[in-house]
Design an enzyme around this catalytic site. Structure first.
Site, short mmCIF file in Angstrom:
data_model
loop_
_atom_site.label_atom_id
_atom_site.label_comp_id
_atom_site.label_asym_id
_atom_site.label_seq_id
_atom_site.Cartn_x
_atom_site.Cartn_y
_atom_site.Cartn_z
N TYR A 101 -32.33 27.88 15.27
CA TYR A 101 -32.71 29.24 14.85
C TYR A 101 -34.08 29.18 14.20
O TYR A 101 -34.33 28.34 13.32
CB TYR A 101 -31.69 29.80 13.85
CG TYR A 101 -32.08 31.18 13.38
CD1 TYR A 101 -31.63 32.30 14.06
CD2 TYR A 101 -32.95 31.35 12.31
CE1 TYR A 101 -32.03 33.57 13.68
CE2 TYR A 101 -33.35 32.62 11.92
CZ TYR A 101 -32.89 33.72 12.61
OH TYR A 101 -33.30 34.97 12.23
N GLU A 189 -38.39 36.61 16.10
CA GLU A 189 -37.21 35.73 16.04
C GLU A 189 -36.97 35.05 17.38
O GLU A 189 -37.00 35.70 18.43
CB GLU A 189 -35.97 36.55 15.66
CG GLU A 189 -34.69 35.74 15.58
CD GLU A 189 -33.46 36.60 15.32
OE1 GLU A 189 -33.03 36.67 14.16
OE2 GLU A 189 -32.96 37.22 16.27
#
Ligand code: GDP
Ligand code: MN
Length: 377
Positions: A101, A189
Site C-alpha cells: 500500500y 493512491e
C-alpha cells in the site's frame, strides 16, 4: 473529484510511474483489440468510482482476446454496487509476488502532505488502519522543503523491499508528490502497489482525488466534474424528489427543509460527512418512501443511509412500510439507520422491528450510529 482508474493511471504514466500495459475500452470489441495488443493473460477491470470493486466482481481475468470480449461484455452490461459500468480497463495481468500500500494525502491536522506506506496492500485503507494500525508508516513532507530522497529509504524499509529498488522507489515517491502539487490532488493512491514476480514495483491500481476547490485551475477536469452523479441526480429529480449531491459518505433521507438541514448539521457535528440529502416532503406515501430508499441505497459513494423522519402529515407506519419494501427489493447494499417519531410512531416502529430494523427516537443517537457506520463502511 475522483478520477477513474484509467485516468489516474494515464496521469501516473506521464509522470513515470510504472503501470501495467493496456488501456481503456468502451465496447467489447475495443476490449478484444486491447487484449490482443497487450498479448497473453489480461485483467479486465470495470471503471467505476466506488471502492471495493474487486470484491464486488469488477475485476476479472481473461486468457485470450476472445475471453476478454466475453468478460468485457458481461462487465459492460452490469452494475457494480449500483453503478452502471460504461468502460473497462484492459491490461496485462501482472504476476504478483507481494501487494503493498502506498499513498500520498494531506494530513489536515499536521497541515502537511503525508505518505502512508504499508506492507499490507490490497486492503482498503480504512480496513488497513483498523486491522493493522501499527503497520502503516507515515512519512511527512514539509511543504516548504518538498520531497526529499531520504523518504524513499524510510519507505523502502517499511515496505520491506530490496535495496536494489531504492532508485525506483525514489522516483515513484517523487512523481507522486509532483502529481499532488500539479493536480492539486487530495489523494494519490496506489493500492496495491505490487512487487512483481520478476522483482519490479508496479502500480496495479491507482486512485487520484483532485480538490474540488482547485478545479478552476484544471479546466479539462472541471468539464468532467460531477459526471458520475449527474445520472443519479437526474433519477432523483425524475422521481420528483428534492435532492442535493454533497461529497461525504452518509446518505440522508429526511422530511422538510428544516429537519433536513438540522440533520446535516448534526452529522457534521458528530464528525461525519453527508453524501447527499433527499427531502421526501410532507405526507409521503409508502410507495414514495420505497422509491426514495431504493434510490438512496444505490448511491455510489454513500456507505450508510440515515432516514430521519418527523411524523406530522407524514405517517411513520407508511415510512416503515416503504423502507421494508425497498429493502425487499434492493436490500443489503448498505446499512440503514432510522430515526422517527410522531404520527403512528409505535406502529412504524413495530413494522421495522418485525423486519429486524432498529429505530431511534433521539436524533443524536441515530446520527451518531450513522457516523459510526460510515467509518466501518
Ligand atoms: P479494487 O478492488 O477496486 O481496489 O481493484 P484492484 O485493482 O486493487 O484489484 C483488486 C485485486 O485484484 C488486487 O488487490 C489484486 O489482488 C487483484 N489483481 C488486480 N490486478 C491484478 C493483476 O494484474 N494480476 C494479479 N495477479 N492480480 C491482480
Ligand atoms: Mn485497489
Amino acid at each position: 473529484m475522483k478520477l477513474y482508474e484509467y485516468e489516474a493511471k494515464n496521469i501516473a504514466k506521464q509522470y513515470g510511474v510504472p503501470v501495467p500495459r493496456g488501456r481503456v475500452a468502451f465496447t467489447p470489441l475495443e476490449a478484444r483489440q486491447v487484449a490482443s495488443e497487450v498479448g497473453g493473460e489480461v485483467v479486465v477491470k470495470a471503471q467505476v468510482l466506488v471502492g471495493g470493486r474487486g470484491l464486488a466482481g469488477g475485476v476479472k481475468f481473461a486468457s485470450s482476446p476472445e475471453e476478454a470480449v466475453e468478460v468485457a461484455s458481461r462487465l459492460l452490461s452490469s452494475e457494480i454496487r449500483g453503478v452502471k459500468v460504461s468502460a473497462v480497463l484492459v491490461e496485462e495481468k501482472i504476476c504478483i509476488s507481494r501487494e503493498l500500500y502506498l499513498s500520498l494525502t494531506i494530513d489536515r491536522a499536521a497541515r502537511k502532505p503525508v505518505f502512508l506506506v504499508s506492507e499490507m496492500g490490497g486492503v482498503e485503507i480504512e480496513d488497513l488502519a483498523r486491522r493493522y494500525p501499527g503497520k502503516i508508516k507515515r512519512i511527512y513532507i514539509d511543504p516548504e522543503v518538498g520531497y526529499t530522497s531520504y523518504m524513499a529509504r524510510i519507505a523502502l524499509t517499511a515496505l520491506n523491499l530490496p535495496w536494489s529498488l531504492i532508485g525506483d522507489l525514489d522516483s515513484l515517491l517523487k512523481s507522486m508528490y509532483r502529481i499532488m502539487v500539479e493536480y492539486d490532488a487530495e489523494l494519490v493512491e496506489f493500492n496495491p502497489l505490487v512487487l512483481t514476480c520478476d522483482g519490479r514495483v508496479v502500480a496495479v491500481d491507482a486512485k487520484i482525488i483532485v480538490d474540488d476547490n482547485s478545479l478552476q485551475r484544471h479546466p479539462e477536469l472541471q468539464k468532467l466534474h460531477g459526471r458520475e452523479y449527474l445520472d443519479f441526480e437526474r433519477r432523483a429529480k425524475e422521481l420528483g424528489f428534492s435532492y442535493v449531491e454533497l461529497d461525504g459518505d452518509i446518505g440522508v433521507i429526511s422530511n422538510g427543509a428544516g429537519l433536513t438541514m438540522a440533520t446535516m448539521d448534526s452529522i457534521l457535528y458528530y464528525g461525519g460527512r453527508p453524501a447527499n440529502f433527499l427531502d421526501i416532503g410532507g405526507g409521503a406515501t409508502r410507495d414514495r418512501v420505497k422509491e426514495a430508499v431504493k434510490l438512496m441505497l444505490q448511491h455510489p459513494r454513500s456507505r450508510v443511509l440515515l432516514v430521519n423522519i418527523f411524523g406530522g402529515i407524514t405517517r411513520c407506519d407508511e415510512v416503515a412500510l416503504g423502507i421494508v419494501d425497498a429493502l425487499g427489493e434492493v436490500g443489503g447494499l448498505k446499512p440503514i439507520i432510522v430515526r422517527m417519531l410522531g404520527t403512528n410512531e409505535e406502529e412504524g416502529r413495530r413494522i421495522l422491528r418485525e423486519h429486524n430494523i432498529d429505530s431511534y427516537v433521539e436524533m443524536d443517537e441515530a446520527v451518531k450510529a450513522a457516523v459510526e457506520a460510515s467509518r466501518r463502511g
